[in-house]
Design an enzyme around this catalytic site. Sequence first.
Site, PDB file in Angstrom:
ATOM      1  N   CYS A   1      -1.571  95.128  81.032  1.00 29.66           N
ATOM      2  CA  CYS A   1      -1.825  94.594  82.366  1.00 29.66           C
ATOM      3  C   CYS A   1      -3.230  93.976  82.447  1.00 29.66           C
ATOM      4  CB  CYS A   1      -1.606  95.669  83.429  1.00 29.66           C
ATOM      5  SG  CYS A   1      -1.369  94.984  85.102  1.00 29.66           S
TER       6      CYS A   1
ATOM      7  N   HIS B   1       3.038  98.448  82.491  1.00 28.07           N
ATOM      8  CA  HIS B   1       2.272  99.667  82.248  1.00 28.07           C
ATOM      9  C   HIS B   1       3.100 100.690  81.468  1.00 28.07           C
ATOM     10  CE1 HIS B   1      -1.200  98.967  85.031  1.00 28.07           C
ATOM     11  NE2 HIS B   1      -0.332  98.155  85.613  1.00 28.07           N
TER      12      HIS B   1
ATOM     13  N   GLU C   1       2.065 103.173  79.892  1.00 24.51           N
ATOM     14  CA  GLU C   1       1.451 104.491  80.045  1.00 24.51           C
ATOM     15  C   GLU C   1       1.940 105.230  81.282  1.00 24.51           C
ATOM     16  OE1 GLU C   1      -1.145 101.733  82.462  1.00 24.51           O
ATOM     17  OE2 GLU C   1       0.019 101.620  80.603  1.00 24.51           O
TER      18      GLU C   1
END
Length: 208
Positions: free
Chosen positions: A90, A181, A183
């Site tokens: 990002c 994202h 994560e």
Amino acid sequence: MSSSQNLVAGVIGVQGDVSEHIGAISRLGAHRNISIDTLVIRQPGLIPKCDFLAIPGGESTTISRLIDDIDLSSEIISYAASGKPLLVTCAGLIVASSNANDPRVKTLNLLDVSINRNAFGRQIDSLETDLPVIGLTDPFPAVFIRAPAVETVSNNVEILAEYEGKPVAIRQNNIIGTSFHPELTSDLRIHDLAFFGTTSPHSKTQIK
């Protein structure tokens, strides 16, 4: 790789989804049954010790300014030039690009791409979708939050995934960049692909 028994993974820690990347990397080590020491990097001198490195999502103007202010930019550039794995997500993708189309962002020129910041709308327009990604057997649960998109790529860049006709995951040599994202999910396959070049049978887990 590091000369010690444990591998070392660093996450640029000036702003953004730092703890989420640290958690994903720690879980990846457990899934692969290898020891990975994690470092939150907010000062010079730590990046050269790393075998893996991630620049997280967050606010690209802030990240680019802070890494320049504390002299991390040159270390990141040297790290990438060494051929070690680098994952940028990002805002990290924006910072790593050659053109952010925003004069407030001082890019690192690591990826031969230009970026459209906030291409998928504001935070209220955030979305999650099952995204086919080259290198992954099954679609990845991609979370987009005020996500950028890649506008142009050079011949050196491989497009790994597209959404609505726009590149959202790319690879250039040792660097993988995503608009989304990884994560923020329990699926570790993007980290696995970025750091190890493949995915282990255990790196895909169900989203809770």
